[in-house]
Design a protein around this motif. Structure first.
Motif, short mmCIF file in Angstrom:
data_model
loop_
_atom_site.label_atom_id
_atom_site.label_comp_id
_atom_site.label_asym_id
_atom_site.label_seq_id
_atom_site.Cartn_x
_atom_site.Cartn_y
_atom_site.Cartn_z
N GLY A 19 48.84 -84.54 1.42
CA GLY A 19 49.67 -83.83 2.82
C GLY A 19 51.19 -82.98 2.56
O GLY A 19 51.37 -82.99 1.44
N PRO A 20 52.13 -83.03 3.18
CA PRO A 20 53.36 -82.40 2.92
C PRO A 20 53.95 -83.13 2.48
O PRO A 20 54.24 -84.35 2.73
N ALA A 21 54.99 -82.69 1.73
CA ALA A 21 56.04 -83.59 0.99
C ALA A 21 56.91 -83.43 1.08
O ALA A 21 57.19 -82.44 1.28
N LEU A 22 58.64 -84.19 1.85
CA LEU A 22 59.55 -83.17 2.00
C LEU A 22 60.41 -83.44 0.78
O LEU A 22 60.50 -84.43 -0.42
N VAL A 23 61.34 -82.00 -0.41
CA VAL A 23 62.05 -81.88 -0.56
C VAL A 23 62.49 -81.61 -1.06
O VAL A 23 63.44 -80.87 0.54
N LEU A 24 63.98 -82.52 -1.20
CA LEU A 24 65.62 -82.22 -1.69
C LEU A 24 66.83 -81.39 -2.20
O LEU A 24 65.78 -81.24 -3.51
N ILE A 25 66.54 -80.15 -1.82
CA ILE A 25 66.88 -78.73 -3.60
C ILE A 25 68.89 -79.09 -3.40
O ILE A 25 69.63 -78.96 -2.16
N PRO A 26 69.42 -79.95 -4.84
CA PRO A 26 70.38 -79.88 -4.83
C PRO A 26 70.80 -78.39 -4.69
O PRO A 26 69.93 -77.43 -5.13
N THR A 27 72.33 -78.05 -4.39
CA THR A 27 73.22 -76.82 -3.87
C THR A 27 74.19 -76.42 -5.03
O THR A 27 74.63 -75.41 -4.33
N ASP A 28 74.26 -77.07 -5.87
CA ASP A 28 76.04 -77.97 -6.37
C ASP A 28 75.46 -76.20 -7.43
O ASP A 28 74.30 -75.83 -8.29
N GLY A 29 76.42 -75.34 -6.98
CA GLY A 29 76.76 -74.02 -8.01
C GLY A 29 76.48 -72.77 -7.53
O GLY A 29 76.14 -72.05 -8.11
N LEU A 30 75.58 -72.68 -6.33
CA LEU A 30 75.53 -71.71 -5.18
C LEU A 30 75.68 -71.12 -4.43
O LEU A 30 75.97 -70.24 -4.09
N GLY A 31 77.80 -71.33 -4.66
CA GLY A 31 78.38 -70.99 -3.83
C GLY A 31 79.49 -71.91 -2.29
O GLY A 31 78.25 -72.78 -1.96
N ALA A 32 79.92 -71.18 -2.14
CA ALA A 32 80.27 -71.85 -0.42
C ALA A 32 79.47 -72.37 0.44
O ALA A 32 78.77 -70.84 0.93
N GLY A 33 79.38 -72.48 1.86
CA GLY A 33 79.15 -72.95 2.43
C GLY A 33 77.77 -73.28 2.84
O GLY A 33 76.64 -72.94 3.89
N LEU A 34 77.14 -74.07 1.90
CA LEU A 34 76.40 -74.70 2.22
C LEU A 34 76.28 -75.94 1.91
O LEU A 34 77.25 -76.83 1.58
N PRO A 35 74.99 -76.53 2.38
CA PRO A 35 75.13 -78.38 2.26
C PRO A 35 75.07 -78.64 0.80
O PRO A 35 74.99 -78.06 -0.18
N GLY A 36 75.31 -79.77 0.83
CA GLY A 36 74.71 -80.84 -0.52
C GLY A 36 73.67 -80.04 -1.40
O GLY A 36 73.07 -80.82 -2.65
#
Length: 308
Positions: free
Chosen positions: A27-44
């Protein structure tokens, strides 16, 4: 319960558990990708849905957005036809990021309110705008289109009478400035209407150059052939003032105009030249830009925003 029955139950439970685990692994899995260091304007974290069976990412954003009942944010371009509407609409939608730009140079004067503009600390979308393109009045168009064009006597007389409402007496400061500059006499609206009526009377008469008097006045002598050259002298002023609204529902702008004529073979051609009309038009646009900034309490800039 005998041992065979217990074994049967245990086997059935194990089979169900194995099936459940097999289903879960596919089945599908929900994965949370961290955005730290990828620039402004993104959620955590950015959530994605991973299809383990087919080994691909499912686009959650388009799926969720398809279910929206209202837009996620405001965007688009509104076009208004008056300065007042521009100010009112900017006040309706503005926030702390909004700014106003003014293109003040002819032929494309324009005010643009960017309602989600970049700030000093962070970028924004810059795609929610209000545009006011300064629609010209028909009266102003007529003066611009006729600027410098030669007209026969009947046409010029008709033009003066048709646009009598846009003629103005000079202010004292205007009179002293432009009479000194051009070494010509300033005409009042009454002078020009009287001139138009004289020209109508002498429309079929021959003309010859009169005398330039020390006062700066010029005369033209009109004569009918059967009068053996004896004719009427008409006083010709050298400059006059045009006062006409350039933009719909806008205030009038004042433009000095020089009155010109040429005589050739007894025929006369009339024209006028608007003095620095593009300067006065730009001055008016600059005033409207300042007014928009004052009424909306937004910062103003002379120029155009990114992407026009």
């Amino acid at each position: 319960m005998n041992s065979k029955t217990i074994d049967d139950i245990t086997a059935a439970g194990a089979a169900g558990l194995i099936a459940e685990l097999a289903t879960a692994s596919c089945g599908p899995a929900l994965v949370l990708i961290p955005t730290d260091g990828l620039g402004a304007g993104l959620p955590g974290e950015v959530p994605i849905l991973f299809d383990r069976a087919n080994q691909k990412v499912i686009d959650l954003q388009s799926t969720i957005n398809a279910a929206r009942q209202e837009p996620a944010r405001r965007k688009g371009v509104a076009k208004v036809e008056t300065l007042r509407s521009f100010i009112d609409l900017a006040n309706r939608h503005k926030d702390e990021t909004s700014a106003i730009f003014g293109t003040t140079i002819w032929p494309t004067p324009k005010l643009t309110a960017v309602l989600n503009y970049n700030t000093g600390t962070s970028p924004h979308w810059n795609d929610h705008r209000i545009i006011y393109e300064f629609p010209l009045t028909e009266e102003f168009k007529a003066w611009i289109e006729g600027d410098g064009d030669g007209m026969d006597q009947a046409t010029f007389a008709f033009f003066l009478e048709e646009h009598a409402a846009e003629l103005s007496a000079p202010f004292d400061g205007e009179r002293s400035e432009y009479e000194l500059l051009f070494k010509e006499r300033f005409a009042t609206p009454a002078d020009l209407i009287a001139l138009a009526r004289h020209l109508e009377v002498f429309v079929n008469a021959k003309a010859k150059q009169g005398i330039r008097l020390q006062t700066g006045e010029r005369t033209i002598e009109f004569s009918e052939e059967h009068l053996n050259g004896k004719g009427e002298k008409v006083d010709i002023p050298g400059i006059f003032m045009v006062s006409v609204p350039a933009f719909l529902d806008g205030d009038a702008i004042r433009i000095p105009a020089r009155l010109r004529y040429r005589i050739k073979g007894g025929d006369i051609s009339w024209s006028y030249q608007l003095y620095r009309w593009q300067f006065w038009l730009r001055n008016k646009v600059q005033q409207d830009l300042a007014k928009a900034g004052e009424k909306t309490e937004l910062p103003t800039f002379e120029g155009a925003p990114e992407n026009g």
